[in-house]
Design a protein around this motif. Structure first.
Motif, mmCIF file in Angstrom:
data_model
loop_
_atom_site.group_PDB
_atom_site.id
_atom_site.type_symbol
_atom_site.label_atom_id
_atom_site.label_comp_id
_atom_site.label_asym_id
_atom_site.label_seq_id
_atom_site.Cartn_x
_atom_site.Cartn_y
_atom_site.Cartn_z
ATOM 1 N N GLY A 1 9.785 6.861 12.301
ATOM 2 C CA GLY A 1 8.846 5.757 12.485
ATOM 3 C C GLY A 1 8.617 5.006 11.200
ATOM 4 N N ARG A 2 7.453 4.403 11.085
ATOM 5 C CA ARG A 2 7.106 3.650 9.891
ATOM 6 C C ARG A 2 5.593 3.680 9.684
ATOM 7 N N ALA A 3 5.172 3.249 8.525
ATOM 8 C CA ALA A 3 3.756 3.240 8.161
ATOM 9 C C ALA A 3 3.349 1.817 7.812
ATOM 10 N N VAL A 4 2.279 1.340 8.423
ATOM 11 C CA VAL A 4 1.780 -0.005 8.137
ATOM 12 C C VAL A 4 0.256 0.031 8.082
ATOM 13 N N ALA A 5 -0.319 -0.969 7.410
ATOM 14 C CA ALA A 5 -1.769 -1.150 7.361
ATOM 15 C C ALA A 5 -2.112 -2.408 8.150
ATOM 16 N N ALA B 1 -6.875 -0.319 9.658
ATOM 17 C CA ALA B 1 -6.295 0.783 10.420
ATOM 18 C C ALA B 1 -4.934 1.127 9.815
ATOM 19 N N MET B 2 -4.779 2.361 9.378
ATOM 20 C CA MET B 2 -3.494 2.863 8.920
ATOM 21 C C MET B 2 -2.740 3.372 10.140
ATOM 22 N N VAL B 3 -1.619 2.772 10.448
ATOM 23 C CA VAL B 3 -0.886 3.075 11.663
ATOM 24 C C VAL B 3 0.451 3.707 11.316
ATOM 25 N N ILE B 4 0.692 4.850 11.954
ATOM 26 C CA ILE B 4 1.950 5.568 11.795
ATOM 27 C C ILE B 4 2.621 5.648 13.160
ATOM 28 N N THR B 5 3.839 5.173 13.253
ATOM 29 C CA THR B 5 4.597 5.367 14.484
ATOM 30 C C THR B 5 5.572 6.517 14.256
ATOM 31 N N PHE B 6 5.905 7.196 15.343
ATOM 32 C CA PHE B 6 6.849 8.322 15.233
ATOM 33 C C PHE B 6 7.640 8.417 16.529
ATOM 34 N N LEU C 1 0.815 -1.216 0.000
ATOM 35 C CA LEU C 1 0.000 0.000 0.000
ATOM 36 C C LEU C 1 0.848 1.264 0.000
ATOM 37 N N PHE C 2 1.948 1.237 0.728
ATOM 38 C CA PHE C 2 2.752 2.443 0.894
ATOM 39 C C PHE C 2 3.886 2.522 -0.114
ATOM 40 N N GLY D 1 -0.289 9.223 -2.652
ATOM 41 C CA GLY D 1 -0.571 9.751 -1.316
ATOM 42 C C GLY D 1 0.021 8.939 -0.192
ATOM 43 N N LEU D 2 -0.148 7.618 -0.218
ATOM 44 C CA LEU D 2 0.369 6.797 0.869
ATOM 45 C C LEU D 2 1.876 6.647 0.809
ATOM 46 N N TRP D 3 2.450 6.756 -0.384
ATOM 47 C CA TRP D 3 3.919 6.766 -0.454
ATOM 48 C C TRP D 3 4.471 8.008 0.237
ATOM 49 N N ILE D 4 3.802 9.146 0.037
ATOM 50 C CA ILE D 4 4.203 10.365 0.736
ATOM 51 C C ILE D 4 4.090 10.157 2.250
ATOM 52 N N VAL D 5 3.005 9.516 2.686
ATOM 53 C CA VAL D 5 2.833 9.238 4.113
ATOM 54 C C VAL D 5 4.013 8.422 4.642
ATOM 55 N N ARG D 6 4.411 7.410 3.899
ATOM 56 C CA ARG D 6 5.525 6.583 4.359
ATOM 57 C C ARG D 6 6.820 7.385 4.469
#
Length: 379
Positions: free
Chosen positions: A359-363, A371-376, A331-332, A346-351
């Motif tokens: 952090g990282r981006a996972v679904a 749930a789209m989860v972003i850690t930071f 997805l990312f 859009g989701l590549w930008i999020v990653r």
């Protein structure tokens, strides 16, 4: 003097070819030295063979090779093989495999005409010492099997390597076009947006009070588009220098979320954020993460959509049909397929922004939805 780092043996081009040849000859020399333990009576011959191998390897590392000139190392390699076979009385146990290995190396870097030109020196290096040492015809005749096999293997490798090089060159051209498009778009969009923003600000002071909210909304969206154009420039710089500079601050999480949600009015979104929670982020870029994720949830999911922030974690949850397991891992990715089961940039930008925040981006699958989860990182 060339690049003498023996650890950088991968890659393409004349210097990479020379480094790989040097690695092969270093291996051959080391094996010759080890063979002394099994054949101490042939110590002097083995040392001469090892010296030839090491000398050829050193030549490959020290010379600044151009275009197809490293192919000369293969000719030297055939000569070393012939000398080795002759010095051991016509024993060609290692000659055949190493000859095929040299052909495989050449096929990775040189065109077919060079592989065909290798046939005379390769055949001579194999047959001549056998003839000089009076080997039986059946041994000499093994060259009629070895050489076609070596050439066929080389042609197969060369064809595959050429195909991969063409694919890589095509991808590089596409990447150059993409980078130029993003950079040009970001630059060209900012100027008219500035003019629009100035015109809206002038109008705001002249319209009746009931219409001010419309201009305020237009100004927010104009400011949002300006930030997006600046973000595109930042992402373009990521491709160039490999990192994104952030302006991280300790900010109140709930007002930041509410400001981001003001740009997304097409579906009800709930903010589950403690009033006293603070986070250490770049406000503008973290807002972009929220807007992109919520926009994605509105487009592909179903309400209710919930934005939840805890210490070091952002989650945007929808209650739609969910995402197949096979698709969640991609997805990312950049330019993931669009449509009802995919996303675009859009989701590549999020990653990229999540990684810039440490952090990282996972679904993550939910029942129902995703749930789209972003850690930071936290201070």
């Amino acid at each position: 003097m060339g690049d003498i780092s023996v650890f950088r043996i991968l890659g393409s081009g004349p210097q990479a070819a020379a480094r790989q040849a040097a690695a092969l000859f270093t291996l051959a020399g080391a094996l010759a030295v080890l063979e002394i333990l099994n054949e101490p009576g042939n110590r002097h011959r083995l040392l001469i063979v090892a010296g030839c191998d090491f000398g050829t390897a050193l030549l490959g590392l020290l010379v600044r090779w151009r275009r197809s000139s490293p192919a000369l190392l293969g000719v030297l390699g055939f000569a070393v093989l012939g000398f080795s076979t002759w010095s051991f009385g016509g024993v060609a146990t290692g000659t055949g495999p190493f000859l095929v290995l040299l052909y495989a190396w050449a096929a990775l870097h040189f065109p077919r005409w060079i592989l065909a030109a290798y046939v005379p020196p390769a055949a001579a290096s194999y047959v001549t010492p056998l003839v000089l040492t009076h080997q039986p015809p059946v041994v000499v005749g093994s060259a009629f099997i070895l050489m076609p096999v070596a050439l066929a293997v080389a042609f197969l490798i060369e064809g595959h390597a050429r195909h991969l090089r063409e694919d890589r060159e095509r991808l590089e051209r596409i990447e150059q076009w993409r980078a130029a498009m993003i950079g040009t778009l970001a630059h060209d969009v900012r100027a008219p947006l500035t003019t629009i923003q100035m015109a809206l600000e002038e109008l705001r002071d002249q319209v009746p009070e009931p219409s001010v909210w419309m201009l305020d909304s237009a100004l927010r969206q104009t400011a949002r588009m300006t930030r997006l154009a600046e973000d595109l420039l930042d992402l373009h710089r990521i491709d160039s220098v490999g990192h994104l500079k952030l302006d991280r601050q300790v900010v109140a999480a709930r007002p930041l979320v509410e400001e981001a949600l003001s740009y997304v009015r097409s579906a009800p979104v709930t903010a589950d954020v403690d009033d006293d929670l603070t986070i250490w982020v770049d406000p503008a870029r973290f807002e972009q993460i929220i807007v992109n994720l919520v926009g994605n949830a509105v487009k592909y999911g179903r309400p209710p959509i919930v934005v939840r922030i805890t210490e070091g974690r952002l989650e945007v949850r929808d209650h739609g049909p969910g995402i197949p397991d096979a698709l969640r891992s991609s997805l990312f990715s950049q330019f993931a397929a669009g449509g009802p089961e995919g996303v675009g940039l859009g989701l590549w930008i999020v990653r990229q922004l999540a990684e810039a925040h440490g952090g990282r981006a996972v679904a993550e699958a939910r029942s129902p939805g995703v749930a789209m989860v972003i850690t930071f990182a936290t201070p």
